[in-house]
Structure formats: C-alpha cells, structure tokens
Enzyme design. Structure first.
Site, PDB file in Angstrom:
ATOM      1  N   SER A 130      37.748  39.077  37.016  1.00 52.83           N
ATOM      2  CA  SER A 130      37.653  37.620  37.127  1.00 52.83           C
ATOM      3  C   SER A 130      39.013  36.990  37.425  1.00 52.83           C
ATOM      4  O   SER A 130      39.604  37.260  38.460  1.00 52.83           O
ATOM      5  CB  SER A 130      37.012  37.076  35.850  1.00 52.83           C
ATOM      6  N   ASP A 141      48.488  39.179  48.156  1.00 52.15           N
ATOM      7  CA  ASP A 141      48.308  38.582  49.479  1.00 52.15           C
ATOM      8  C   ASP A 141      49.412  37.598  49.869  1.00 52.15           C
ATOM      9  O   ASP A 141      49.756  37.505  51.041  1.00 52.15           O
ATOM     10  CB  ASP A 141      46.960  37.864  49.560  1.00 52.15           C
ATOM     11  N   LYS A 155      34.622  41.631  39.982  1.00 51.08           N
ATOM     12  CA  LYS A 155      33.672  40.574  39.621  1.00 51.08           C
ATOM     13  C   LYS A 155      33.534  39.549  40.743  1.00 51.08           C
ATOM     14  O   LYS A 155      32.447  39.297  41.222  1.00 51.08           O
ATOM     15  CB  LYS A 155      34.104  39.901  38.319  1.00 51.08           C
TER      16      LYS A 155
END
Length: 183
Positions: A130, A141, A155
C-alpha cells in the site's frame, strides 16, 4: 476497567484494574550506524509519520549523516498523505510522486520541497504494501533510488474503512495507486 484473570495453576480467579488510555506509537525509528549512515525504519504510515520522519531527518542531519537506509520492510501501509510527504524529501520540487485514480477523476500528488541530496537505498519485502509501495515507487521513479530486497506485496489500491455503531466494519477500495513510472 476491571478484569477478572484466570490462570492455570492458580486456584482462584483474581481481579486486576487497568486504566484505558490511548497509547501513542512511534512509526519512525532511527539509529545511527557506522560511517555516518542513518537507518530509518518506518513501521506504518499514520497521520503523525511525516512529522516523525521530519524530526528524525533533522536530528540525523544535525549529527552529520552522510547517507540513509530507508527500511520499509513489513510496513503494510496506512495514511497515503504521510507517504507522499516523505517522498517529497527525496523527489525534486514539483515532481509527481504518486497518482490516485478514482472512478471519476485523477488526483496527482506533487513534491513540495527541494530534495535532501543524500545517498539513499530503500529496503522492501513481501510485507511492504500500500502506502509503503507508493513511497518506494516514487523514490525509484523520481529520484532513481535503488530498492533492495524482495518484491513487494503488490496491493496497488487505496481503501477506506467505515465503522458502524454495532461494531461492524466495511472496508472498500476507492482508488488505484499509480507510481510516477506508471506502475
């Protein structure tokens, strides 16, 4: 609250009185390792986690930390706002750190501060889920921070919980969580 305790090997039950109270839990635990490396463990994301993280970073910077090991292992998630706030410490100002895709709209979360500019690695495992996945994905990223460990839980959704007067609970999905790289 008065509790009646029954123990094996004890002939009689006995009462114990306890006081109900809110027990505050620290969600950010940090230690200083050799060579001025800091280990910051985030156990979960609560509303207070971003403030706890800020206090840890200020303390560690004041002590001359030269790098951070950010440990998200076995962190099952929590408040997305705290994960986004912590991502802001590492992503560049104005960088998108996460997107929540609702059925009728998209909400982008953007870094609001300059990055720390310290070397960082992130530890993850199958228990990282999560909001911890949102943070790890944002750091990978946007700041090209390496993720070390095992594949995370996967998730990828944000949920809400409704508590009813009768004590029952309804947990439902409200959005998909997308990292800046589109995952």
């Amino acid at each position: 609250v008065s509790l009646l305790i029954r123990r094996s090997g004890v002939d009689q039950d006995f009462p114990v009185s306890v006081v109900r109270d809110v027990i505050p839990t620290e969600t950010v635990i940090y230690t200083e390792l050799p060579d001025d490396i800091a280990h910051i463990k985030i156990t979960e994301f609560s509303i207070a986690t971003a403030d706890e993280f800020d206090q840890a970073v200020q303390q560690l910077k004041g002590n001359g930390a030269k790098g951070i090991i950010l440990d998200l292992r076995q962190n099952s998630g929590g408040a997305i706002t705290s994960a986004v706030a912590i991502a802001s410490y590492f992503a560049g100002e104005g960088e998108r750190v996460a997107t929540l895709e609702y059925h009728d709209k998209s909400v982008e979360h953007v870094s609001d501060q300059p990055p720390l500019n310290l070397p960082v690695v992130v530890l993850v495992d199958e228990g990282s889920a999560s909001s911890s996945e949102v943070l790890a994905g944002a750091l990978r990223d946007t700041a090209r921070i390496p993720l070390i460990g095992q594949q995370t839980y996967g998730k990828g959704v944000a949920q809400r919980t409704l508590l009813f007067k009768d004590g029952s609970v309804l947990k439902y999905t409200v959005s998909e969580m997308i990292t800046p790289g589109g995952f």
